[in-house]
Design an enzyme around this catalytic site. Structure first.
Site, PDB file in Angstrom:
ATOM      1  N   CYS A  94     130.844  10.948  66.664  1.00 34.71           N
ATOM      2  CA  CYS A  94     130.640  11.348  65.287  1.00 34.71           C
ATOM      3  C   CYS A  94     131.466  10.426  64.414  1.00 34.71           C
ATOM      4  O   CYS A  94     132.544   9.992  64.812  1.00 34.71           O
ATOM      5  CB  CYS A  94     131.119  12.781  65.056  1.00 34.71           C
ATOM      6  SG  CYS A  94     130.006  13.992  65.709  1.00 34.71           S
ATOM      7  N   GLU A 119     126.307   7.173  68.910  1.00 34.66           N
ATOM      8  CA  GLU A 119     125.441   8.186  69.494  1.00 34.66           C
ATOM      9  C   GLU A 119     124.371   8.591  68.492  1.00 34.66           C
ATOM     10  O   GLU A 119     124.613   8.629  67.291  1.00 34.66           O
ATOM     11  CB  GLU A 119     126.309   9.399  69.889  1.00 34.66           C
ATOM     12  CG  GLU A 119     125.540  10.458  70.620  1.00 34.66           C
ATOM     13  CD  GLU A 119     126.432  11.581  71.136  1.00 34.66           C
ATOM     14  OE1 GLU A 119     127.571  11.289  71.547  1.00 34.66           O
ATOM     15  OE2 GLU A 119     125.979  12.723  71.139  1.00 34.66           O
TER      16      GLU A 119
END
Lengths: 576, 509
Positions: free
Chosen positions: B365, B399
């Site tokens: 994140c 990601e």
């Protein structure tokens, strides 16, 4: 726009790509080249076509004044300087820090507005000195909360309220006598606060998993524990760790023994030193006395004494070691730690005890001595043996030989240079056959391929067969001439080029009872002649072509025993 | 999050005029936004002193723009689309529905591309079904209870709806977009068909979370209504964008307080003030890896600093839609960027990184706090993540899924760096491989190709792949370079890749 039918070669990442500027190729061509790209953005599909994102992506590359609108932050009206009053210190090196939040925030209970109101009410009318401070109030509350969390972790469910008495232990740990006076009052207040909050902690906390079914759908449940990854448990791993533990135990025990022994050693050494110093004193006295009395002779005494002493010391050591043989054993694995005085053992004790310094011993002398000693020893043993056997008569024919059976025992027979016309059927002939003048098939087979020319000058080879325990057959040979064994050559290869006639097929030494050979034979496919029966039995599919090639060229040529082997394998096939 | 919401849903929805009394959660109505009317799904309804308010998710707008609107902003002269009673049933044959008559002319034009859109919406439906049935706290309802509730609702409305049964849904694209753009979009979607986030069930989703260590989450998990209205943090008041699982009691507050250094949260000014008197933390509780005049980076282990990292995650969840706090922070390292003044090292942004990523991600994140956004900090964070990958001698990639802002930031970083590299190549008249670009920038080759394609630089010309740099990009890059944007100096990084033993991997997280 024309539709181009160019097939793209897939671009390899290792392909060298020329880098051009737009003006270095035909602009018209460039236009037509660039619209086929389908780009995976990596954004959630449902969001990918959001209005603001797309309007920016559409203008990709162009410096966009467009922005994705977000709720704007705004300056806060709190008194920042007052709240964040601590100043940071300048450091030259990079900061390194490992304290946790809990260690940095002091008392974990923070007073709420409600608490503040209660506290002012509680302190009203009290003298300045006996008022409860905010810090102390928080400490008490923290203490109650913590004890409650520890003693009644399921308070929310079972509604258990930790009684005041149970708080006493934790309160005492605060180690502050003046707090004890307030504790009871604050406890009552804390209790009401807890009840109001449904017996939950006064400060709302995060919702962790409660292992109920509702957990899964509840978005407030967060920070679940991840299941521990199991290491695979195998017998081998168990065994290994078992071994490790055992070895550890052994090594620790050894170390312990080593320590005990060395302690003993040091004690003995101390003792020896004390004795030595005593001797020294005595000797000094003797010297004085001698000088006093004018005795000139016997000066040697003083030195003799010393050797004797050393002797005693060594004896002492040996005694010590003998006393604790198991300890000595423990020392053995690490010879380096062996006590230093032991070399003294090897100092040859001079019978005349002439001097402290031993003479130079030559290695050659030592060796000669040793050899002499050994020779004497052997001689004496030989002597001994002869005396032992002096009047001995052996009535047994070797105590360990099998009981002889009359008629079973065979003489050696001469090998007749004759090739068996029909190879012996291994099954039957391998069995011991009494009265068979030709000897066993094994013997024959063994001998049949002997080169006659090789044997002719030597005495006729002979052989006999015996039956050992468990029906083992022994073929004893004598009069065989064997070539010096070729270290490199395979013993089977020895006969490879030996055949003197072309008619003679190669024969390979083999034991018909060898299971390996049996196994191998079983794997050989049936020859074409046997296909008929095989087909009948196995009903090959129509398209099946038997691989005759494999049959005509078996990897190992079986010589004369081949047809027999085939017959055998066939027999096995039918019986199975 | 999503703009498309129910608006593009496939099953026909019943439509009729609603009144302020009958309109309810799940309806799609025309609601005023930024001076115009826009289709919006009503997710929740509440009554305050000033009257009834509706929580609206606007079609084609990110969820962060959702808001509570008063009754006056809802256009009751237009028909309202009612929630579909049978939308929990498995959908079949959605591909068949073609161009449907619709009140909007734009929608008509786009009929032909609907199937592709529809197939993707199946997953979205799931998520909607979780939350929409009830009003104040939709997320507390179990999905099992839903079908029943829905049937009741539909019975209530039976009479009104009967005449509208035949009316199929509208395609909800209000934007006046040109055809080419649209078809491009459609194609893109088709290409993505099996790509990211393609239709997970809830079980699969949780399993994926458990096994892959992912910190992102699927729409099915998202609680769609923002629960914290305002946050006091440092010198700023922040307005959260998304739901965050702070204690439920905090959602009652108009303003919550978060300590800038330890990130603890307080529902009231009093405890916050008390806390500030005691809190001694002046920087993130970890080791400093990088320092220059402008920023510092700290590395924080999720396992050692569990409280701090949890607090950070709760804070960042308010601004990250696809973050999940389903599992604990243990398997992550947090790299926190701060800027320093006399008061301490203020958190500007951070990225988290799996201690061991099976998919080779170098970022899980990433967030720049809203008060620091649009100041070039995001680029520094991204650069740092790639510098770490470079030290590890690995190629990294963030990601997926990326958020809209994430995509733009990454695209910018990627394109700037690739452009610099290949402009230099062009000047030296050298050839270059994608592999060497990827190695020089510690980017995965896929990301390099992605960027080259997005900038339309990778072309197939005369039987050969080529890189062509458009003039406007060269000019733009030259202009940007004049601005002297800040970059990190890799020589100042003092970092060794942390090593985690097999034992700690087994037992520690």
């Amino acid at each position: 726009m024309t539709t181009r039918k160019v097939r793209f070669k897939k671009l390899n990442t290792k392909t060298q790509l020329p880098v051009l500027r737009e003006d270095q190729i035909d602009p018209n061509e460039y236009e037509s080249l660039t619209n086929e790209a389908q780009i995976q953005t990596g954004v959630e599909q449902a969001e990918e076509n959001e209005y603001h994102l797309q309007s920016i992506l559409k203008a990709s590359g162009v410096s966009s004044d467009q922005e994705i609108p977000v709720p704007p932050p705004q300056e806060s009206d709190i008194k920042y300087e007052q709240l964040y009053s601590r100043k940071v210190q300048q450091t030259v090196s990079y900061l390194r820090f490992s304290q946790t939040v809990e260690e940095c925030v002091g008392c974990e209970y923070d007073m709420t507005t409600e608490d503040a109101e209660f506290l002012t009410g509680y302190n009203r009318g009290k003298k300045q000195a006996v008022r409860l401070s905010e810090d102390d109030f928080e400490r008490l509350m923290e203490c109650f909360e913590r004890t409650a969390a520890f003693q009644a972790p399921f308070a929310v469910v079972d509604k258990a309220v930790v009684p005041y008495d149970a708080m006493m232990g934790a309160l005492r740990e605060l180690d502050d006598d003046k707090l004890m006076g307030y504790a009871k009052d604050i406890y009552e207040y804390w209790k009401t606060r807890r009840q109001e909050a449904g017996n939950k902690p006064v400060h709302p906390s995060l919702k962790f998993e409660s292992h109920q079914e509702t957990d899964d759908m509840d978005p407030y449940v967060c920070f679940r524990r991840r299941e521990v990854r199991q290491t695979r448990k195998t017998r081998n791993r168990d065994l290994q760790s078992g071994e490790k533990v055992k070895r550890l135990r052994r090594e620790i025990e050894e170390a312990r023994q080593l320590l005990l022994t060395s302690r003993d050693l040091e004690l003995k050494k101390q003792e020896a030193l004390l004795i030595e110093s005593k001797i020294f004193d005595r000797r000094a006295k003797i010297k004085q006395t001698k000088v006093k009395l004018g005795i000139k002779t016997n000066d040697e005494d003083l030195i003799n004494q010393k050797v004797g002493k050393r002797c005693a010391f060594v004896a002492l050591e040996i005694a010590a070691n003998l006393l604790q043989p198991q300890k000595r054993k423990a020392v053995e694995p690490s010879p380096t730690v062996r006590p230093p005085p032991t070399p003294q053992l090897r100092v040859p004790l001079r019978p005349d005890a002439r001097s402290v310094e031993p003479d130079m011993v030559l290695l050659s002398d030592k060796r000669a001595d040793k050899e002499n000693e050994l020779r004497l020893d052997i001689e004496s043993k030989v002597q001994n043996h002869q005396t032992w056997n002096k009047n001995h008569v052996d009535l047994t024919k070797g105590p360990l030989s099998p009981v002889s059976q009359s008629g079973f025992e065979r003489r050696y027979r001469q090998v007749k240079a004759q090739f068996p016309l029909t190879p012996p059927a291994s099954q039957e002939d391998a069995e011991p056959n009494e009265g068979n003048t030709n000897g066993s098939g094994v013997g024959l087979e063994l001998m049949s391929h002997q080169d006659r020319s090789l044997l002719s000058p030597s005495p006729q080879p002979e052989f006999r067969m015996r039956i050992g325990r468990l029906g083992r057959m022994w073929v004893d040979r004598r009069g065989l001439f064997s070539e010096p064994f070729d270290a490199v050559g395979n013993s089977n290869d020895r006969w490879k080029y030996d055949s003197d006639s072309e008619d003679e097929t190669d024969v390979i030494v083999m034991d018909p009872n060898d299971t390996r050979a049996l196994k191998f034979r079983a794997t050989i496919p049936l020859p074409p002649a046997h296909q008929l029966t095989a087909n009948r039995r196995y009903a090959y599919p129509p398209g099946y072509v038997p691989r005759t090639g494999a049959i005509s060229q078996p990897p190992i040529r079986m010589g004369q025993s081949q047809p027999q082997a085939q017959a055998q394998s066939q027999a096995q096939g039918t019986s199975s | 999050m999503t703009g498309d919401s129910r608006a593009t849903s496939e099953s026909p929805r019943q439509k009729s005029i609603a009144t302020p009394e009958t309109i309810c959660a799940g309806c799609i109505a025309m609601v005023e936004k930024d001076g115009g009317y826009r289709r919006a799904e009503i997710l929740s309804k509440k009554t305050t002193k000033s009257g009834t308010q509706f929580y609206c998710n606007f079609d084609q707008f990110n969820k962060r723009l959702d808001e509570w609107v008063p009754l006056v902003r809802v256009d009751f002269t237009k028909e309202v689309e009612w929630p579909n009673p049978d939308k929990d049933k498995p959908k079949e044959g959605k591909g068949k529905k073609g161009s449907a008559p619709s009140k909007k002319s734009v929608a008509l034009k786009k009929g032909q591309k609907r199937p592709s859109k529809a197939s993707k919406n199946s997953k979205r439906e799931q998520s909607i079904s979780v939350s929409e049935a009830t009003t104040p706290h939709p997320w507390t309802e179990l999905p099992v209870e839903l079908p029943q509730l829905k049937i009741e609702e539909s019975n209530e409305r039976g009479a009104i709806d009967s005449n509208a049964v035949a009316t199929p849904a509208t395609a909800g694209d209000e934007m006046d977009l040109d055809d080419e753009y649209d078809s491009q979009l459609a194609k893109k979607k088709r290409a993505d068909g099996n790509g990211l986030g393609g239709g997970y069930t809830r079980e699969q989703e949780i399993e994926k979370l458990r096994t892959s260590g992912s910190m992102t989450q699927n729409p099915a998990e998202i609680s769609r209504i923002r629960n914290i209205s305002k946050v006091q943090f440092g010198k700023f008041d922040l307005f959260p964008w998304y739901f965050s699982p702070y204690p439920e009691a905090y959602t009652q507050e108009d303003l919550i307080f978060i300590c800038e250094f330890c990130l603890n949260y307080f529902c009231d000014n009093k405890p916050f003030t008390r806390h500030r008197q005691k809190c001694t933390l002046l920087h993130p509780p970890g080791n400093e890896l990088y320092r220059d005049d402008h920023v510092s980076f700290f590395e924080i282990d999720g396992r050692r600093q569990r409280t701090w990292c949890r607090n950070l995650c709760l804070l960042s969840k308010m601004f990250l839609d696809h973050k999940t706090l389903y599992y604990d922070v243990d398997p992550f390292l947090f790299y926190v960027m701060t800027c320093k003044d006399d008061q301490g090292f203020h958190v500007v942004g951070y990225f988290s990184k799996e201690k061991e990523s099976a998919d080779g991600y170098n970022v899980a994140c990433i967030l720049t706090l809203p008060q620091y956004q649009r100041k070039g900090y995001g680029r520094l964070l991204i650069q740092f993540s790639y510098e770490l990958s470079r030290i590890e001698k690995k190629l990294g990639s963030p990601e997926k899924p990326l958020s809209d802002l994430g995509l733009l930031s990454y695209r910018q970083y990627w394109s700037e760096n690739i452009l610099d590299l290949i402009i230099a190549c062009n000047e030296r008249e050298e050839k270059i491989t994608i592999e060497s670009i990827s190695e020089q920038l510690a980017m995965t080759p896929q990301d390099v190709e992605h960027t080259l394609q997005a900038l339309k630089m990778q072309v197939y010309h005369r039987g050969e792949h080529k890189l062509v740099i458009p003039d406007k990009l060269i000019q733009q890059r030259a202009k940007a370079k004049l601005k002297k944007k800040r970059v990190l100096d890799p020589a100042r990084i003092q970092w060794k890749p942390p090593v985690f033993s097999a034992a700690s991997r087994t037992w520690a997280w």
